[in-house]
Scaffold this motif. Structure first.
Motif, PDB file in Angstrom:
ATOM      1  N   GLN A 148       0.823  -1.209   0.000  1.00  0.00           N
ATOM      2  CA  GLN A 148       0.000   0.000   0.000  1.00  0.00           C
ATOM      3  C   GLN A 148       0.855   1.257   0.000  1.00  0.00           C
ATOM      4  O   GLN A 148       0.565   2.221  -0.709  1.00  0.00           O
ATOM      5  N   MET A 149       1.942   1.247   0.772  1.00  0.00           N
ATOM      6  CA  MET A 149       2.824   2.423   0.815  1.00  0.00           C
ATOM      7  C   MET A 149       3.516   2.630  -0.532  1.00  0.00           C
ATOM      8  O   MET A 149       3.716   3.773  -0.960  1.00  0.00           O
ATOM      9  N   ALA A 150       3.863   1.545  -1.211  1.00  0.00           N
ATOM     10  CA  ALA A 150       4.447   1.685  -2.547  1.00  0.00           C
ATOM     11  C   ALA A 150       3.474   2.390  -3.473  1.00  0.00           C
ATOM     12  O   ALA A 150       3.859   3.240  -4.286  1.00  0.00           O
ATOM     13  N   HIS A 151       2.184   2.062  -3.343  1.00  0.00           N
ATOM     14  CA  HIS A 151       1.158   2.697  -4.172  1.00  0.00           C
ATOM     15  C   HIS A 151       0.939   4.153  -3.756  1.00  0.00           C
ATOM     16  O   HIS A 151       0.695   5.009  -4.614  1.00  0.00           O
ATOM     17  N   PHE A 152       1.030   4.445  -2.461  1.00  0.00           N
ATOM     18  CA  PHE A 152       0.906   5.835  -2.015  1.00  0.00           C
ATOM     19  C   PHE A 152       2.097   6.665  -2.513  1.00  0.00           C
ATOM     20  O   PHE A 152       1.938   7.825  -2.901  1.00  0.00           O
ATOM     21  N   TYR A 153       3.280   6.076  -2.497  1.00  0.00           N
ATOM     22  CA  TYR A 153       4.441   6.771  -3.063  1.00  0.00           C
ATOM     23  C   TYR A 153       4.169   7.123  -4.528  1.00  0.00           C
ATOM     24  O   TYR A 153       4.485   8.228  -4.987  1.00  0.00           O
ATOM     25  N   ALA A 154       3.585   6.180  -5.257  1.00  0.00           N
ATOM     26  CA  ALA A 154       3.287   6.425  -6.678  1.00  0.00           C
ATOM     27  C   ALA A 154       2.288   7.558  -6.839  1.00  0.00           C
ATOM     28  O   ALA A 154       2.395   8.365  -7.769  1.00  0.00           O
ATOM     29  N   ALA A 155       1.303   7.616  -5.943  1.00  0.00           N
ATOM     30  CA  ALA A 155       0.295   8.682  -6.021  1.00  0.00           C
ATOM     31  C   ALA A 155       0.936  10.055  -5.900  1.00  0.00           C
ATOM     32  O   ALA A 155       0.410  11.043  -6.422  1.00  0.00           O
ATOM     33  N   PHE A 156       2.072  10.129  -5.236  1.00  0.00           N
ATOM     34  CA  PHE A 156       2.799  11.391  -5.081  1.00  0.00           C
ATOM     35  C   PHE A 156       3.965  11.502  -6.065  1.00  0.00           C
ATOM     36  O   PHE A 156       4.799  12.402  -5.956  1.00  0.00           O
ATOM     37  N   GLY A 157       4.017  10.582  -7.026  1.00  0.00           N
ATOM     38  CA  GLY A 157       5.017  10.657  -8.086  1.00  0.00           C
ATOM     39  C   GLY A 157       6.406  10.236  -7.673  1.00  0.00           C
ATOM     40  O   GLY A 157       7.380  10.591  -8.349  1.00  0.00           O
ATOM     41  N   GLN A 158       6.532   9.455  -6.587  1.00  0.00           N
ATOM     42  CA  GLN A 158       7.849   9.086  -6.078  1.00  0.00           C
ATOM     43  C   GLN A 158       8.145   7.601  -6.284  1.00  0.00           C
ATOM     44  O   GLN A 158       7.552   6.746  -5.626  1.00  0.00           O
ATOM     45  N   PRO A 159       9.077   7.252  -7.179  1.00  0.00           N
ATOM     46  CA  PRO A 159       9.499   5.853  -7.310  1.00  0.00           C
ATOM     47  C   PRO A 159      10.266   5.408  -6.061  1.00  0.00           C
ATOM     48  O   PRO A 159      10.885   6.224  -5.365  1.00  0.00           O
ATOM     49  N   LEU A 160      10.256   4.122  -5.795  1.00  0.00           N
ATOM     50  CA  LEU A 160      11.007   3.586  -4.658  1.00  0.00           C
ATOM     51  C   LEU A 160      12.493   3.488  -4.958  1.00  0.00           C
ATOM     52  O   LEU A 160      13.318   3.521  -4.038  1.00  0.00           O
ATOM     53  N   LEU A 161      12.831   3.373  -6.252  1.00  0.00           N
ATOM     54  CA  LEU A 161      14.224   3.258  -6.680  1.00  0.00           C
ATOM     55  C   LEU A 161      14.494   4.278  -7.773  1.00  0.00           C
ATOM     56  O   LEU A 161      13.602   4.630  -8.542  1.00  0.00           O
ATOM     57  N   ASN A 162      15.740   4.741  -7.852  1.00  0.00           N
ATOM     58  CA  ASN A 162      16.102   5.661  -8.936  1.00  0.00           C
ATOM     59  C   ASN A 162      16.548   4.874 -10.166  1.00  0.00           C
ATOM     60  O   ASN A 162      16.503   3.634 -10.184  1.00  0.00           O
ATOM     61  N   ALA A 163      17.001   5.579 -11.171  1.00  0.00           N
ATOM     62  CA  ALA A 163      17.382   4.932 -12.431  1.00  0.00           C
ATOM     63  C   ALA A 163      18.545   3.968 -12.257  1.00  0.00           C
ATOM     64  O   ALA A 163      18.700   3.018 -13.035  1.00  0.00           O
ATOM     65  N   ALA A 164      19.344   4.200 -11.227  1.00  0.00           N
ATOM     66  CA  ALA A 164      20.475   3.319 -10.959  1.00  0.00           C
ATOM     67  C   ALA A 164      20.095   2.142 -10.073  1.00  0.00           C
ATOM     68  O   ALA A 164      20.944   1.316  -9.726  1.00  0.00           O
ATOM     69  N   GLY A 165      18.823   2.075  -9.683  1.00  0.00           N
ATOM     70  CA  GLY A 165      18.359   0.970  -8.858  1.00  0.00           C
ATOM     71  C   GLY A 165      18.645   1.127  -7.383  1.00  0.00           C
ATOM     72  O   GLY A 165      18.633   0.147  -6.642  1.00  0.00           O
ATOM     73  N   ARG A 166      18.858   2.365  -6.939  1.00  0.00           N
ATOM     74  CA  ARG A 166      19.114   2.617  -5.523  1.00  0.00           C
ATOM     75  C   ARG A 166      17.869   3.195  -4.864  1.00  0.00           C
ATOM     76  O   ARG A 166      17.072   3.892  -5.504  1.00  0.00           O
ATOM     77  N   PRO A 167      17.672   2.934  -3.558  1.00  0.00           N
ATOM     78  CA  PRO A 167      16.465   3.391  -2.858  1.00  0.00           C
ATOM     79  C   PRO A 167      16.318   4.911  -2.832  1.00  0.00           C
ATOM     80  O   PRO A 167      17.298   5.642  -2.662  1.00  0.00           O
ATOM     81  N   THR A 168      15.091   5.374  -3.023  1.00  0.00           N
ATOM     82  CA  THR A 168      14.760   6.813  -2.962  1.00  0.00           C
ATOM     83  C   THR A 168      13.502   6.989  -2.119  1.00  0.00           C
ATOM     84  O   THR A 168      12.477   7.455  -2.603  1.00  0.00           O
ATOM     85  N   LEU A 169      13.578   6.602  -0.867  1.00  0.00           N
ATOM     86  CA  LEU A 169      12.421   6.631   0.020  1.00  0.00           C
ATOM     87  C   LEU A 169      12.327   7.922   0.824  1.00  0.00           C
ATOM     88  O   LEU A 169      11.232   8.394   1.122  1.00  0.00           O
ATOM     89  N   ALA A 177     -10.179   5.369 -11.076  1.00  0.00           N
ATOM     90  CA  ALA A 177      -8.718   5.394 -11.086  1.00  0.00           C
ATOM     91  C   ALA A 177      -8.204   5.744  -9.697  1.00  0.00           C
ATOM     92  O   ALA A 177      -8.882   6.417  -8.914  1.00  0.00           O
ATOM     93  N   ALA A 178      -7.014   5.295  -9.363  1.00  0.00           N
ATOM     94  CA  ALA A 178      -6.408   5.641  -8.084  1.00  0.00           C
ATOM     95  C   ALA A 178      -6.155   7.148  -8.023  1.00  0.00           C
ATOM     96  O   ALA A 178      -5.586   7.712  -8.968  1.00  0.00           O
ATOM     97  N   PRO A 179      -6.569   7.811  -6.960  1.00  0.00           N
ATOM     98  CA  PRO A 179      -6.317   9.257  -6.849  1.00  0.00           C
ATOM     99  C   PRO A 179      -4.828   9.566  -6.789  1.00  0.00           C
ATOM    100  O   PRO A 179      -4.021   8.768  -6.294  1.00  0.00           O
ATOM    101  N   HIS A 180      -4.466  10.726  -7.281  1.00  0.00           N
ATOM    102  CA  HIS A 180      -3.069  11.156  -7.293  1.00  0.00           C
ATOM    103  C   HIS A 180      -2.959  12.511  -6.606  1.00  0.00           C
ATOM    104  O   HIS A 180      -3.944  13.259  -6.505  1.00  0.00           O
ATOM    105  N   ALA A 181      -1.774  12.837  -6.132  1.00  0.00           N
ATOM    106  CA  ALA A 181      -1.543  14.133  -5.495  1.00  0.00           C
ATOM    107  C   ALA A 181      -1.600  15.234  -6.542  1.00  0.00           C
ATOM    108  O   ALA A 181      -1.293  15.011  -7.726  1.00  0.00           O
TER     109      ALA A 181
END
Length: 451
Positions: free
Chosen positions: A224-245, A314-318
């Protein structure tokens, strides 16, 4: 390790047609099977069927598509000219058993189901047979362009096709359309609108709450938190595959989760996938995040109090974030250690995921069909109203899966999110502290993986 096919213990396990891994799966399966028209026994297979009297052994998760498979297994076997044996298990067990099976010299299964988030792990361990040559040779039957684009891609890893979709299931926002219409409110498109609607409809004295969601510690809240991050436009990992929490948008997603608490049922921190649609169906909440494929729980269950009064949105977004609705997909693949049964398994896979059979399965309860042609069929669209939303979001490019990255560390990362943010929701951490702690733990996880 001995071949599974030569192991008496393993063979006994494979011979059981149905093995249910968890009680909730059994309950849903029994209810669904009871309401389906049972196939009449057929003593002889269809003449010329490609199985030629052989059995196909499948390991599948207990989701709507497997309930439909169970209801129609005898008829599917008859049509294919043999028998279909199903082993139906829970979510964690299907992954565990698939990985164990991959260690054997010869696979004990012909077909296995897999969640899209496991595709990198399975590719890493060479669990599945690449299907590219088979798809190219069977394009007229498989019709790749008929699948939801994102669902088809979710069974790929680094350009290799490792499976074919059997059930796609976006996490939509389900709303009580009748109550929204009576209040002259539009369905919430943004997270702010969702919070406002949740507040308006929360009436604790009447045991009615604004919103249900996965708050249970561990994988449920992690997803659920991964989906909430998406609603705010925030990926869990960057392009290099490192965490961006631990970012401003990540903290905003944490605050959003915290803001839902006053408008959620008191037991929301113990709520997961199976509890939220049932609570919604009984009128306990006016909105819920839930997978589209599970709409039968509110539309077709005789105990539902809201059938015919639900809107699928659709899932709401920020505000300022790009609209995106998370989608997961169950696909079917062939174990890489299939051996001499390779051609038979591939032929069955192509047939089972064809448009004709996917529609047949939809008629028997799979409301998560991944093909446009089936979704848009009049009878199917009427039976599964959520599919109209899925088709619309799919064709407009609003379905995506980047919020649940297909990396081998996904399950551990979801546990981090589901544990740290649970502590936050219990009041032990601020959103800023939780984002910082999740970031630290995720960095450790990925550093260990890199060694």
């Amino acid at each position: 390790m001995r071949s599974a096919q030569n192991s008496p213990t393993m063979w006994k396990r494979y011979r059981f047609p149905i093995v249910i891994g968890v009680v909730c799966v059994a309950a849903v399966a029994l209810w669904f099977f009871a309401r389906q028209p049972h196939d009449t026994p057929a003593s002889a297979p269809v003449e010329g069927g490609f199985l030629h009297g052989q059995s196909i052994r499948m390991l599948v998760v207990g989701d709507p598509f497997s309930i439909a498979l169970r209801a129609g297994a005898r008829e599917l076997g008859r049509r294919a000219g043999g028998t279909v044996e199903l082993e139906v298990v829970g979510y964690d067990d299907v992954r565990r058993l698939t990985l164990l099976n991959a260690r054997d010299a010869r696979s004990g299964y012909d077909i296995v189901s897999f969640d899209s988030v496991w595709v990198a792990e399975y590719a890493d361990a060479q669990v599945l047979l690449p299907l590219d040559d088979f798809v190219a040779a069977s394009a007229r039957t498989i019709q790749p362009d008929d699948f939801l684009e994102v669902a088809y891609k979710q069974a790929q890893f680094k350009g290799r096709q490792l499976g074919l979709p059997i059930q796609s299931h976006p996490e939509l926002l389900w709303i009580r359309r009748d109550l929204f219409q009576a209040a002259r409110l539009a369905a919430p498109a943004t997270t702010d609108e969702l919070l406002a609607a949740a507040k308006r409809f929360t009436q604790p004295t009447q045991k009615q709450f604004g919103i249900c969601w996965n708050g249970q510690r561990g994988q449920a809240l992690g997803q659920q938190m991964a989906h909430f991050y998406a609603a705010f436009g925030q990926p869990l990992l960057n392009a290099a595959g490192r965490p961006t929490l631990d970012t401003p948008r990540g903290v905003a997603a944490a605050r959003f989760a915290q803001s839902l608490l006053p408008y959620s049922p008191p037991d929301v921190l113990n709520m997961a996938w199976d509890q939220r649609p049932v609570r919604f169906a009984q009128g306990g909440c006016v909105m819920t995040y839930e997978w589209a494929a599970r709409a039968y729980l509110v539309e077709e269950d005789a105990s539902s109090k809201v059938a015919g009064r639900v809107g699928y949105e659709a899932a709401p977004h920020a505000s300022g974030a790009k609209p995106v609705t998370p989608i997961g997909t169950w696909s079917l693949g062939v174990p890489a250690n299939i051996g001499s049964r390779r051609d038979l398994a591939l032929q069955f896979l192509g047939w089972l995921t064809s448009g004709e059979i996917e529609r047949w399965l939809a008629e028997r309860g799979n409301g998560g069909v991944p093909r446009y042609s089936v979704m848009r069929a009049t009878a199917i669209a009427q039976r599964y109203p959520a599919l109209q939303t899925v088709a619309r979001l799919g064709s407009s490019g609003q379905l995506d899966d980047w919020m649940r990255p297909a990396v081998p560390q996904w399950s551990a990362l979801a546990d981090i999110l589901g544990t740290v943010y649970h502590d936050m929701l219990r009041g032990e951490l601020t959103p800023e502290q939780a984002a910082g702690r999740a970031q630290e733990q995720a960095e450790t996880l990925f550093a260990l993986a890199g060694k």
